[in-house]
Enzyme design. Structure first.
Site, PDB file in Angstrom:
ATOM      1  N   ASP A 215     -49.463  -7.279 -44.547  1.00 56.66           N
ATOM      2  CA  ASP A 215     -48.929  -5.962 -44.921  1.00 56.66           C
ATOM      3  C   ASP A 215     -47.957  -5.419 -43.876  1.00 56.66           C
ATOM      4  O   ASP A 215     -47.805  -4.204 -43.724  1.00 56.66           O
ATOM      5  CB  ASP A 215     -50.062  -4.945 -45.140  1.00 56.66           C
TER       6      ASP A 215
ATOM      7  N   GLY B 174     -44.662  -5.838 -43.842  1.00 57.71           N
ATOM      8  CA  GLY B 174     -43.339  -5.547 -44.377  1.00 57.71           C
ATOM      9  C   GLY B 174     -42.472  -6.778 -44.481  1.00 57.71           C
ATOM     10  O   GLY B 174     -41.248  -6.720 -44.324  1.00 57.71           O
ATOM     11  N   LYS B 175     -43.104  -7.931 -44.763  1.00 54.62           N
ATOM     12  CA  LYS B 175     -42.360  -9.195 -44.860  1.00 54.62           C
ATOM     13  C   LYS B 175     -41.321  -9.143 -45.973  1.00 54.62           C
ATOM     14  O   LYS B 175     -40.244  -9.721 -45.864  1.00 54.62           O
ATOM     15  CB  LYS B 175     -43.337 -10.345 -45.094  1.00 54.62           C
ATOM     16  N   GLY B 176     -41.666  -8.445 -47.062  1.00 51.02           N
ATOM     17  CA  GLY B 176     -40.719  -8.336 -48.168  1.00 51.02           C
ATOM     18  C   GLY B 176     -39.444  -7.642 -47.750  1.00 51.02           C
ATOM     19  O   GLY B 176     -38.344  -8.023 -48.163  1.00 51.02           O
ATOM     20  N   LYS B 177     -39.569  -6.610 -46.894  1.00 55.00           N
ATOM     21  CA  LYS B 177     -38.386  -5.894 -46.417  1.00 55.00           C
ATOM     22  C   LYS B 177     -37.516  -6.808 -45.558  1.00 55.00           C
ATOM     23  O   LYS B 177     -36.285  -6.819 -45.702  1.00 55.00           O
ATOM     24  CB  LYS B 177     -38.817  -4.670 -45.601  1.00 55.00           C
TER      25      LYS B 177
ATOM     26  N   THR C 195     -57.789 -15.949 -44.769  1.00 50.18           N
ATOM     27  CA  THR C 195     -57.468 -16.484 -46.083  1.00 50.18           C
ATOM     28  C   THR C 195     -57.793 -17.980 -46.084  1.00 50.18           C
ATOM     29  O   THR C 195     -58.267 -18.524 -45.091  1.00 50.18           O
ATOM     30  CB  THR C 195     -55.998 -16.216 -46.441  1.00 50.18           C
TER      31      THR C 195
ATOM     32  N   ASP D 155     -40.723   4.558 -37.820  1.00 48.27           N
ATOM     33  CA  ASP D 155     -40.629   5.969 -38.200  1.00 48.27           C
ATOM     34  C   ASP D 155     -41.987   6.641 -38.331  1.00 48.27           C
ATOM     35  O   ASP D 155     -42.098   7.861 -38.150  1.00 48.27           O
ATOM     36  CB  ASP D 155     -39.870   6.103 -39.527  1.00 48.27           C
TER      37      ASP D 155
END
Length: 431
Positions: A13, A15-18, A242, A336
């Site tokens: 979670d 932020g790998k997609g970003k 996992t 942020d």
């Protein structure tokens, strides 16, 4: 840099997609590849103010022109795959199936895998692992036990029936005699899986050959990690991990691309730390600061919907992830969220029964008893979501990034200052 790896450097979670989406928007990315995990992963991407979540699909499915690849190391639920594809089509993302390739050697999650997953977790009670209950672990267990189903098997009814019957011969014994559950009918499972074959067939290919040829032609291939380093079955906080290799080594085995072909390995890491599910978490907060991080950061799992546990940045974990993965860069997200703290603690080492550990403790027991040793960095109050260069950041925010860079053992390539694609500050343009 034709072969780039993006993976999580904490417990997921991050932020790998970003990061993947940013790379795909800045460079000509020809292929984006998932190499491990299943639909227990979750990536959030914000494009033109619209929020998308991917689970089994690589996040670059939202990047026009890029081909998304599900590699052989992934476990695929056909039902989940088609549900995700249909959801994107409903939201106006066209040609998704035409730009998706699935490995013939990827293993399949059947309905009995999720059944086993759920009843096992209930049976374990307080000792449960904290799985998503989606069958990922049992599918990988069958793979290792050589009882698994591969995507290619869906195109040969006779082979599929033999494999399902062989797997259920063992699984049904466990369901009936251990968990007091009804046995699963093999014919029913075969019929369900065959129902996916026609739609799936055009997407299936020898993806290892495809990717190696692409690299031979100087095309750019981006390997997108699922879960994260600390959830790796070998290098994570076992057994609270996992069922696959979520570290850089898993990219090679999960794609069929050799390690000498990888050029750059980027670890994605939050400016603080979160974790979903059970397991040790040295910097976890149970006070107002933890509540504040959870609230401002919107820390709810994309895939699971579960609240994330929150804590301060852990430089020991960052150094470990750098070493295990051979990271060339870090991508620091959610800076942020830290605006408005007078001081921001950073864990620089652990105390384990009076002994200082600057590196990861060797044993599970030691890590379970680790307490953080903090250094305190000056905070900032400014809203940094509009910053677009490193110099735009407040001096204390710049100092925080530089301190984390030094503590973590590798350069911080870029910093996320908000969820949007454009809300990124590049620290090292030469990277």
């Amino acid at each position: 840099m034709p072969a780039i790896v993006v993976l999580g450097a904490q417990w997921g979670d991050e932020g790998k997609g970003k990061a993947t989406d940013l790379l795909a928007s800045q460079e000509t990315i020809d292929y984006v590849v998932r190499t491990s995990g299943g639909h227990n992963a979750g990536h959030t991407i914000v494009v033109n103010g619209e929020r998308f979540a991917t689970h089994l699909l690589p996040s670059a499915i939202l990047t026009p022109g890029a081909t998304s690849v599900i590699g052989n190391g992934v476990v695929v639920s056909p039902e989940a795959l088609f549900r995700e594809l249909d959801g994107l089509r409903e939201r106006g993302v066209t040609d998704v199936e035409e730009r998706l390739v699935v490995s013939a050697n990827a293993h399949v999650i059947a309905s009995y895998h999720s059944t086993i997953d759920k009843v096992t977790e209930r049976f374990l009670g307080k000792n449960k692992i904290g799985t998503t209950g989606r069958g990922i672990g049992p599918a990988y267990a069958d793979k290792v036990n050589r009882l698994g189903l591969r995507v290619a098997d869906l195109f040969d009814e006779k082979i599929l029936a033999q494999k399902v019957e062989g797997a259920l011969e063992l699984r049904n014994q466990v369901l009936a005699k251990v968990y007091n559950r009804r046995a699963v009918e093999a014919e029913q499972v075969v019929e369900e899986l065959l129902g996916y074959a026609e739609r799936l067939r055009p997407m299936v290919a020898d993806t290892g050959l495809l990717l190696n040829r692409a690299l031979d032609e100087d095309k750019t291939v981006l390997f997108e990690g699922a879960q994260a380093t600390m959830l790796d079955v070998d290098h994570g906080t076992y057994p609270f991990v996992t069922s696959s290799n979520a570290s850089a080594g898993g990219v090679c085995t999960g794609s069929g691309v050799g390690p000498t072909r990888l050029d750059r390995v980027i670890g994605v890491i939050k400016a603080y730390t979160t974790r979903v599910g059970s397991g040790p978490f040295p910097t976890e907060l149970f006070d107002e600061d933890g509540e504040k991080l959870w609230k401002i950061g919107g820390e709810v799992g994309v895939s699971t919907g579960r609240d994330r546990r929150c804590g301060w940045y852990d430089a020991v974990i960052a150094r470990y992830a750098t070493r295990v993965n051979g990271l060339t860069d870090l991508f620091l997200t959610k800076l942020d969220v830290l605006s408005s703290w007078e001081q921001v603690p950073v864990c620089v080492a652990y105390d384990v029964d009076g002994v200082r550990h600057d590196e990861m403790p060797m044993t599970q027991t030691e890590f379970h008893h680790a307490t953080p040793i903090y250094e305190y960095l000056d905070g900032w109050w400014e809203d940094i979501s509009g910053c677009r260069t490193f110099e735009d950041l407040p001096p204390n925010a710049q100092a925080y990034v530089r301190a984390l860079e030094e503590m973590s053992g590798t350069r911080i390539w870029a910093v996320g200052v908000g969820p949007g694609r454009e809300q990124t500050v590049v620290v090292h343009p030469e990277a």
